[in-house]
Design a protein around this motif. Structure first.
Motif, PDB file in Angstrom:
ATOM      1  N   GLN A  48      56.660  12.325 -13.071  1.00 19.12           N
ATOM      2  CA  GLN A  48      55.805  12.015 -14.225  1.00 19.12           C
ATOM      3  C   GLN A  48      55.094  13.257 -14.756  1.00 19.12           C
ATOM      4  O   GLN A  48      54.352  13.181 -15.728  1.00 19.12           O
ATOM      5  N   GLY A  49      55.315  14.403 -14.120  1.00 17.62           N
ATOM      6  CA  GLY A  49      54.719  15.646 -14.580  1.00 17.62           C
ATOM      7  C   GLY A  49      53.390  15.991 -13.941  1.00 17.62           C
ATOM      8  O   GLY A  49      52.722  16.943 -14.366  1.00 17.62           O
ATOM      9  N   HIS A  50      52.966  15.247 -12.910  1.00 11.44           N
ATOM     10  CA  HIS A  50      51.712  15.552 -12.225  1.00 11.44           C
ATOM     11  C   HIS A  50      51.907  16.701 -11.245  1.00 11.44           C
ATOM     12  O   HIS A  50      52.851  16.707 -10.456  1.00 11.44           O
ATOM     13  N   PHE A  51      50.998  17.659 -11.276  1.00 11.99           N
ATOM     14  CA  PHE A  51      51.102  18.876 -10.466  1.00 11.99           C
ATOM     15  C   PHE A  51      51.118  18.573  -8.968  1.00 11.99           C
ATOM     16  O   PHE A  51      50.315  17.798  -8.459  1.00 11.99           O
ATOM     17  N   LEU A  52      52.045  19.213  -8.261  1.00  9.43           N
ATOM     18  CA  LEU A  52      52.119  19.094  -6.811  1.00  9.43           C
ATOM     19  C   LEU A  52      51.918  20.440  -6.096  1.00  9.43           C
ATOM     20  O   LEU A  52      51.417  20.478  -4.977  1.00  9.43           O
ATOM     21  N   GLY A  53      52.322  21.497  -6.765  1.00  9.00           N
ATOM     22  CA  GLY A  53      52.156  22.792  -6.116  1.00  9.00           C
ATOM     23  C   GLY A  53      52.891  23.900  -6.854  1.00  9.00           C
ATOM     24  O   GLY A  53      53.566  23.676  -7.864  1.00  9.00           O
ATOM     25  N   ARG A  54      52.726  25.133  -6.329  1.00  7.82           N
ATOM     26  CA  ARG A  54      53.489  26.282  -6.802  1.00  7.82           C
ATOM     27  C   ARG A  54      54.235  26.880  -5.619  1.00  7.82           C
ATOM     28  O   ARG A  54      53.729  26.898  -4.499  1.00  7.82           O
ATOM     29  N   GLY A  55      55.434  27.376  -5.890  1.00  3.61           N
ATOM     30  CA  GLY A  55      56.209  27.973  -4.820  1.00  3.61           C
ATOM     31  C   GLY A  55      57.163  29.004  -5.370  1.00  3.61           C
ATOM     32  O   GLY A  55      57.024  29.487  -6.488  1.00  3.61           O
ATOM     33  N   TYR A  56      58.169  29.332  -4.566  1.00  2.00           N
ATOM     34  CA  TYR A  56      59.170  30.283  -5.031  1.00  2.00           C
ATOM     35  C   TYR A  56      60.554  29.831  -4.578  1.00  2.00           C
ATOM     36  O   TYR A  56      60.697  29.085  -3.608  1.00  2.00           O
ATOM     37  N   TYR A  57      61.556  30.281  -5.315  1.00  2.00           N
ATOM     38  CA  TYR A  57      62.943  29.967  -4.997  1.00  2.00           C
ATOM     39  C   TYR A  57      63.511  31.065  -4.100  1.00  2.00           C
ATOM     40  O   TYR A  57      63.525  32.238  -4.472  1.00  2.00           O
ATOM     41  N   GLY A  58      63.967  30.671  -2.906  1.00  2.00           N
ATOM     42  CA  GLY A  58      64.588  31.615  -1.993  1.00  2.00           C
ATOM     43  C   GLY A  58      65.435  30.860  -0.993  1.00  2.00           C
ATOM     44  O   GLY A  58      64.934  30.034  -0.237  1.00  2.00           O
ATOM     45  N   LYS A  59      66.722  31.136  -0.968  1.00  2.00           N
ATOM     46  CA  LYS A  59      67.642  30.401  -0.084  1.00  2.00           C
ATOM     47  C   LYS A  59      67.510  30.906   1.348  1.00  2.00           C
ATOM     48  O   LYS A  59      67.727  32.077   1.634  1.00  2.00           O
ATOM     49  N   GLN A  60      67.107  29.996   2.224  1.00  2.00           N
ATOM     50  CA  GLN A  60      66.909  30.328   3.637  1.00  2.00           C
ATOM     51  C   GLN A  60      67.406  29.168   4.473  1.00  2.00           C
ATOM     52  O   GLN A  60      66.911  28.047   4.349  1.00  2.00           O
ATOM     53  N   ASN A  61      68.388  29.438   5.342  1.00  2.00           N
ATOM     54  CA  ASN A  61      69.021  28.373   6.110  1.00  2.00           C
ATOM     55  C   ASN A  61      69.512  27.298   5.147  1.00  2.00           C
ATOM     56  O   ASN A  61      70.304  27.560   4.274  1.00  2.00           O
ATOM     57  N   GLY A  63      67.423  25.563   3.160  1.00  2.00           N
ATOM     58  CA  GLY A  63      66.378  25.322   2.178  1.00  2.00           C
ATOM     59  C   GLY A  63      66.522  26.159   0.922  1.00  2.00           C
ATOM     60  O   GLY A  63      67.336  27.080   0.841  1.00  2.00           O
ATOM     61  N   LEU A  64      65.701  25.805  -0.082  1.00  2.50           N
ATOM     62  CA  LEU A  64      65.742  26.496  -1.374  1.00  2.50           C
ATOM     63  C   LEU A  64      64.436  27.212  -1.698  1.00  2.50           C
ATOM     64  O   LEU A  64      64.271  27.711  -2.802  1.00  2.50           O
ATOM     65  N   GLY A  65      63.516  27.271  -0.751  1.00  2.68           N
ATOM     66  CA  GLY A  65      62.274  27.971  -1.015  1.00  2.68           C
ATOM     67  C   GLY A  65      61.089  27.323  -0.340  1.00  2.68           C
ATOM     68  O   GLY A  65      61.251  26.415   0.502  1.00  2.68           O
ATOM     69  N   TRP A  66      59.906  27.773  -0.720  1.00  6.85           N
ATOM     70  CA  TRP A  66      58.685  27.344  -0.041  1.00  6.85           C
ATOM     71  C   TRP A  66      57.560  27.107  -1.039  1.00  6.85           C
ATOM     72  O   TRP A  66      57.445  27.798  -2.051  1.00  6.85           O
ATOM     73  N   VAL A  67      56.737  26.120  -0.725  1.00  8.81           N
ATOM     74  CA  VAL A  67      55.495  25.885  -1.477  1.00  8.81           C
ATOM     75  C   VAL A  67      54.462  26.913  -1.007  1.00  8.81           C
ATOM     76  O   VAL A  67      54.290  27.129   0.195  1.00  8.81           O
ATOM     77  N   LEU A  68      53.781  27.543  -1.951  1.00 10.27           N
ATOM     78  CA  LEU A  68      52.784  28.556  -1.622  1.00 10.27           C
ATOM     79  C   LEU A  68      51.354  28.058  -1.795  1.00 10.27           C
ATOM     80  O   LEU A  68      50.450  28.518  -1.101  1.00 10.27           O
ATOM     81  N   THR A  69      51.147  27.146  -2.723  1.00 13.39           N
ATOM     82  CA  THR A  69      49.792  26.614  -2.931  1.00 13.39           C
ATOM     83  C   THR A  69      49.869  25.211  -3.514  1.00 13.39           C
ATOM     84  O   THR A  69      50.819  24.872  -4.225  1.00 13.39           O
ATOM     85  N   ARG A  70      48.859  24.405  -3.207  1.00 12.79           N
ATOM     86  CA  ARG A  70      48.720  23.087  -3.826  1.00 12.79           C
ATOM     87  C   ARG A  70      47.492  23.052  -4.730  1.00 12.79           C
ATOM     88  O   ARG A  70      47.076  21.989  -5.181  1.00 12.79           O
ATOM     89  N   ASP A  71      46.918  24.225  -4.972  1.00 12.79           N
ATOM     90  CA  ASP A  71      45.764  24.372  -5.863  1.00 12.79           C
ATOM     91  C   ASP A  71      46.270  24.759  -7.258  1.00 12.79           C
ATOM     92  O   ASP A  71      46.831  25.838  -7.453  1.00 12.79           O
ATOM     93  N   GLU A  72      46.076  23.866  -8.219  1.00  7.36           N
ATOM     94  CA  GLU A  72      46.608  24.094  -9.567  1.00  7.36           C
ATOM     95  C   GLU A  72      46.025  25.335 -10.221  1.00  7.36           C
ATOM     96  O   GLU A  72      46.640  25.954 -11.092  1.00  7.36           O
ATOM     97  N   ASN A  73      44.828  25.753  -9.789  1.00  9.68           N
ATOM     98  CA  ASN A  73      44.177  26.908 -10.388  1.00  9.68           C
ATOM     99  C   ASN A  73      44.485  28.234  -9.687  1.00  9.68           C
ATOM    100  O   ASN A  73      44.037  29.290 -10.118  1.00  9.68           O
ATOM    101  N   GLU A  74      45.243  28.152  -8.578  1.00 10.71           N
ATOM    102  CA  GLU A  74      45.533  29.370  -7.815  1.00 10.71           C
ATOM    103  C   GLU A  74      46.802  30.035  -8.340  1.00 10.71           C
ATOM    104  O   GLU A  74      47.863  29.416  -8.402  1.00 10.71           O
ATOM    105  N   LYS A  75      46.688  31.308  -8.699  1.00 16.71           N
ATOM    106  CA  LYS A  75      47.828  32.071  -9.190  1.00 16.71           C
ATOM    107  C   LYS A  75      48.489  32.826  -8.043  1.00 16.71           C
ATOM    108  O   LYS A  75      47.835  33.219  -7.084  1.00 16.71           O
ATOM    109  N   ILE A  76      49.792  33.016  -8.175  1.00 16.04           N
ATOM    110  CA  ILE A  76      50.539  33.777  -7.174  1.00 16.04           C
ATOM    111  C   ILE A  76      50.573  35.228  -7.639  1.00 16.04           C
ATOM    112  O   ILE A  76      51.482  35.659  -8.352  1.00 16.04           O
ATOM    113  N   ASP A  77      49.539  35.964  -7.247  1.00 14.31           N
ATOM    114  CA  ASP A  77      49.393  37.346  -7.695  1.00 14.31           C
ATOM    115  C   ASP A  77      48.920  38.210  -6.532  1.00 14.31           C
ATOM    116  O   ASP A  77      48.929  37.771  -5.373  1.00 14.31           O
ATOM    117  N   GLN A  78      48.491  39.437  -6.815  1.00 13.41           N
ATOM    118  CA  GLN A  78      48.061  40.333  -5.741  1.00 13.41           C
ATOM    119  C   GLN A  78      46.901  39.755  -4.950  1.00 13.41           C
ATOM    120  O   GLN A  78      46.865  39.851  -3.716  1.00 13.41           O
TER     121      GLN A  78
END
Length: 398
Positions: A48-61, A63-78
């Motif tokens: 339905q478009g409700h935010f669940l998290g941010r992650g990245y795409y990376g093929k490992q075993n 899987g297709l990647g990992w969730v990095l945060t469940r905070d909608e306001n948190e940016k994936i930066d330095q």
């Protein structure tokens, strides 16, 4: 910062990710075909478009990647990577203060909030291991975060992400000053020679630190010890330092002999007082039975999967048979240290393997104590596979 790709999670997996499950797998995604560039940032929503998290795409075993945060306001930066690595280092504060142990895990993948990445320290030198091309795309940010958090002697890296899931050969040095190898580290006051620039492994598996200490301090004195799948002989060194009357180390790899000799020597132990055999462990079991050899302690720490010319070993299928082999050459009231790093089953199932092996061998046993990962190998409770290590000390009653 790069533009995020919008990815929808199927509703039937929504609660799983809301609870903190970190691993992205194909079945959970509405359309994984849009993922084409590893390292792409993902904005994860339900159908339905409700935010669940941010992650990245990376093929490992698988899987297709990992969730990095469940905070909608948190940016994936330095700042994100700075905080994650700083928090991880603070979690290991007591180990940094321990002069008897100079090698341990500093950052443990999804347990510390970034799946696909581990960082270990070896006497001031840091080793970053990348488990997918996806996480490797964040190399500059992660290296900078490490520089912000610690004063290091040097940084090395291991890449574990080619199409076959094997080690990628490359120049492992990254930053700082190059180490002189072997680099001598301490673990519980024991010396080990390690190499950060020589293939996928360094010479010691850091997750067994507490198990080795227990063998030295409580079990080894006066005992004959068989160390199977011995690699560089770390368990044997600890047993010898604990007063074992003799250790026997068995490993199929040719390198195991000079590497084990080296570990004895850096601890001022006479390697000639101990036995080091380069041979298939299963052939050694047959040899021991024929020669009526028995041991007061047998250590089983096999890889999850191994293949030799005559034998194939899978922890999921063959551990019961391995235990039966060990039982046959363990003396009455002797101890078997059964260990596995296979993540596909938990401790309860592992104990059922032990029960089956003793029942089929016509022997009785008691569990003395158990171990899982040490505190520096932080795990994610929602991702059971992260808590992979299972070690059981078994007393053979008869």
């Amino acid at each position: 910062m790069q533009k995020e790709i919008q990815v929808k999670i199927k509703n039937k997996f929504k609660k799983k990710y809301q609870a903190g499950y970190p691993h992205l797998f194909q079945e959970a995604l509405v359309n994984s075909k849009q993922l084409t560039r590893e390292g792409a940032l993902l904005n994860l929503t339900d159908e339905q478009g409700h935010f669940l998290g941010r992650g990245y795409y990376g093929k490992q075993n698988k899987g297709l990647g990992w969730v990095l945060t469940r905070d909608e306001n948190e940016k994936i930066d330095q700042d994100f990577f700075d905080q994650k690595i700083r928090d991880a280092i603070n979690h290991r504060h007591s180990l940094y203060q321990n002069k008897e142990t100079t090698a341990f895990r500093v950052f443990n993948g999804e347990g510390d909030g970034i799946g696909g990445l581990t960082i270990d320290v070896y006497a001031g030198y840091y080793l970053i291991t990348w488990y997918s091309l996806g996480i490797y795309q964040f190399k500059d940010l992660i290296l900078q975060a490490l520089k912000h958090a610690v004063d290091f002697e040097g940084v090395y890296e291991k890449k574990r992400f080619d199409t076959g899931g094997k080690y990628v050969e490359d120049d492992d040095f990254v930053a700082g000053e190059r180490a002189e190898f072997p680099l001598i580290i301490k673990e519980n006051g024991v010396n080990f020679a390690v190499y950060l620039n020589d293939g996928p492994m360094t010479g010691i598996f850091l997750d067994q630190r507490e198990v080795r200490k227990t063998i030295r301090d409580l079990y080894a004195k006066g005992k004959t010890v068989l160390n199977t799948f011995s690699y560089t002989g770390a368990f044997s060194v600890y047993a010898a330092l604990g007063g074992a009357s003799k250790t026997t180390s068995v490993d199929l790899a040719n390198r195991s002999l000079p590497k084990t000799v080296e570990q004895f020597q850096v601890n001022d132990l006479d390697d000639k007082a101990h036995e080091i055999r380069v041979m298939d462990v299963f052939n050694y079991f047959n040899y021991a039975v024929k020669k009526n050899l028995t041991f007061d302690m047998v250590i089983l720490d096999p890889p999850s999967f191994a293949r030799s010319k005559k034998h194939t070993f899978s922890a999921a299928k063959d551990y019961v048979g391995l235990l039966k082999d060990a039982i046959s050459i363990t003396s009455k009231d002797g101890v078997i240290v059964a260990s596995t790093n296979f993540s596909g089953f938990g401790m309860d199932k592992f104990k059922r393997f032990i029960d089956k092996a003793f029942e089929e061998s016509g022997s009785t046993y008691s569990v003395v104590e158990t171990f899982s990962l040490p505190e520096d190998f932080k795990t994610n409770r929602q991702y059971k596979e992260s808590d992979y290590l299972k070690v059981v000390f078994i007393n053979k009653n008869q």
